[in-house]
Design a protein around this motif. Sequence first.
Motif, PDB file in Angstrom:
ATOM      1  N   GLY A   1     -39.956  -3.887 -11.076  1.00  0.00           N
ATOM      2  CA  GLY A   1     -40.952  -2.840 -10.879  1.00  0.00           C
ATOM      3  C   GLY A   1     -42.162  -3.282 -10.083  1.00  0.00           C
ATOM      4  O   GLY A   1     -43.195  -2.615 -10.090  1.00  0.00           O
ATOM      5  N   ARG A   2     -42.068  -4.420  -9.396  1.00  0.00           N
ATOM      6  CA  ARG A   2     -43.194  -4.929  -8.615  1.00  0.00           C
ATOM      7  C   ARG A   2     -43.224  -4.404  -7.190  1.00  0.00           C
ATOM      8  O   ARG A   2     -44.255  -4.448  -6.531  1.00  0.00           O
ATOM      9  CB  ARG A   2     -43.167  -6.462  -8.556  1.00  0.00           C
ATOM     10  CG  ARG A   2     -43.382  -7.124  -9.892  1.00  0.00           C
ATOM     11  CD  ARG A   2     -43.306  -8.651  -9.786  1.00  0.00           C
ATOM     12  NE  ARG A   2     -41.922  -9.073  -9.560  1.00  0.00           N
ATOM     13  CZ  ARG A   2     -41.503  -9.776  -8.505  1.00  0.00           C
ATOM     14  NH1 ARG A   2     -42.363 -10.170  -7.578  1.00  0.00           N
ATOM     15  NH2 ARG A   2     -40.242 -10.117  -8.375  1.00  0.00           N
ATOM     16  N   ALA A   3     -42.107  -3.892  -6.692  1.00  0.00           N
ATOM     17  CA  ALA A   3     -42.027  -3.432  -5.299  1.00  0.00           C
ATOM     18  C   ALA A   3     -42.789  -2.124  -5.135  1.00  0.00           C
ATOM     19  O   ALA A   3     -42.618  -1.185  -5.912  1.00  0.00           O
ATOM     20  CB  ALA A   3     -40.575  -3.259  -4.884  1.00  0.00           C
ATOM     21  N   ARG A   4     -43.620  -2.061  -4.110  1.00  0.00           N
ATOM     22  CA  ARG A   4     -44.381  -0.855  -3.802  1.00  0.00           C
ATOM     23  C   ARG A   4     -43.931  -0.250  -2.480  1.00  0.00           C
ATOM     24  O   ARG A   4     -44.177   0.908  -2.194  1.00  0.00           O
ATOM     25  CB  ARG A   4     -45.879  -1.154  -3.727  1.00  0.00           C
ATOM     26  CG  ARG A   4     -46.465  -1.678  -5.020  1.00  0.00           C
ATOM     27  CD  ARG A   4     -46.456  -0.580  -6.082  1.00  0.00           C
ATOM     28  NE  ARG A   4     -46.965  -1.053  -7.348  1.00  0.00           N
ATOM     29  CZ  ARG A   4     -46.214  -1.314  -8.407  1.00  0.00           C
ATOM     30  NH1 ARG A   4     -44.910  -1.146  -8.343  1.00  0.00           N
ATOM     31  NH2 ARG A   4     -46.728  -1.733  -9.531  1.00  0.00           N
ATOM     32  N   LEU A   5     -43.280  -1.063  -1.646  1.00  0.00           N
ATOM     33  CA  LEU A   5     -42.765  -0.643  -0.349  1.00  0.00           C
ATOM     34  C   LEU A   5     -41.662  -1.619   0.041  1.00  0.00           C
ATOM     35  O   LEU A   5     -41.795  -2.823  -0.167  1.00  0.00           O
ATOM     36  CB  LEU A   5     -43.874  -0.678   0.710  1.00  0.00           C
ATOM     37  CG  LEU A   5     -43.452  -0.492   2.166  1.00  0.00           C
ATOM     38  CD1 LEU A   5     -42.985   0.947   2.415  1.00  0.00           C
ATOM     39  CD2 LEU A   5     -44.603  -0.850   3.104  1.00  0.00           C
ATOM     40  N   VAL A   6     -40.585  -1.103   0.590  1.00  0.00           N
ATOM     41  CA  VAL A   6     -39.522  -1.957   1.116  1.00  0.00           C
ATOM     42  C   VAL A   6     -39.454  -1.709   2.615  1.00  0.00           C
ATOM     43  O   VAL A   6     -39.392  -0.566   3.058  1.00  0.00           O
ATOM     44  CB  VAL A   6     -38.158  -1.651   0.454  1.00  0.00           C
ATOM     45  CG1 VAL A   6     -37.043  -2.424   1.131  1.00  0.00           C
ATOM     46  CG2 VAL A   6     -38.205  -1.974  -1.029  1.00  0.00           C
ATOM     47  N   VAL A   7     -39.484  -2.788   3.389  1.00  0.00           N
ATOM     48  CA  VAL A   7     -39.381  -2.697   4.839  1.00  0.00           C
ATOM     49  C   VAL A   7     -38.048  -3.308   5.242  1.00  0.00           C
ATOM     50  O   VAL A   7     -37.772  -4.467   4.933  1.00  0.00           O
ATOM     51  CB  VAL A   7     -40.543  -3.429   5.546  1.00  0.00           C
ATOM     52  CG1 VAL A   7     -40.414  -3.297   7.056  1.00  0.00           C
ATOM     53  CG2 VAL A   7     -41.887  -2.897   5.071  1.00  0.00           C
ATOM     54  N   LEU A   8     -37.225  -2.501   5.907  1.00  0.00           N
ATOM     55  CA  LEU A   8     -35.904  -2.939   6.339  1.00  0.00           C
ATOM     56  C   LEU A   8     -35.827  -2.954   7.858  1.00  0.00           C
ATOM     57  O   LEU A   8     -36.361  -2.064   8.517  1.00  0.00           O
ATOM     58  CB  LEU A   8     -34.823  -1.988   5.809  1.00  0.00           C
ATOM     59  CG  LEU A   8     -34.643  -1.916   4.303  1.00  0.00           C
ATOM     60  CD1 LEU A   8     -33.680  -0.790   3.946  1.00  0.00           C
ATOM     61  CD2 LEU A   8     -34.132  -3.241   3.769  1.00  0.00           C
ATOM     62  N   ALA A   9     -35.133  -3.949   8.392  1.00  0.00           N
ATOM     63  CA  ALA A   9     -34.907  -4.024   9.830  1.00  0.00           C
ATOM     64  C   ALA A   9     -33.640  -3.243  10.172  1.00  0.00           C
ATOM     65  O   ALA A   9     -32.655  -3.288   9.430  1.00  0.00           O
ATOM     66  CB  ALA A   9     -34.760  -5.484  10.265  1.00  0.00           C
TER      67      ALA A   9
END
Length: 80
Positions: free
Chosen positions: A38-46
């Motif tokens: 539950g720590r992720a606030r945004l995921v950036v994918l290439a």
Amino acid sequence: MPPATTRSTEISQLLGLAQRAGHVVRGTEAVRGALRDGRARLVVLADDASPTQVKKIEGLIRGRDVPVARVASRSELGMA
């Protein structure tokens, strides 16, 4: 919506700031752990990321209120 290059630049700048603050995790396993905890606030994918790795992350994103941003390449993401 701003052009993709402008958006990518903004994402890169924000990632750099978050990295300096110690709030960025890199790599599939670290991102999966942050999603599970539950720590992720945004995921950036290439866009050129391995489809297998993307599926692993997308499977964990489903059902969570975590936005996903896309950048053109892994090298662009690595420069942040």
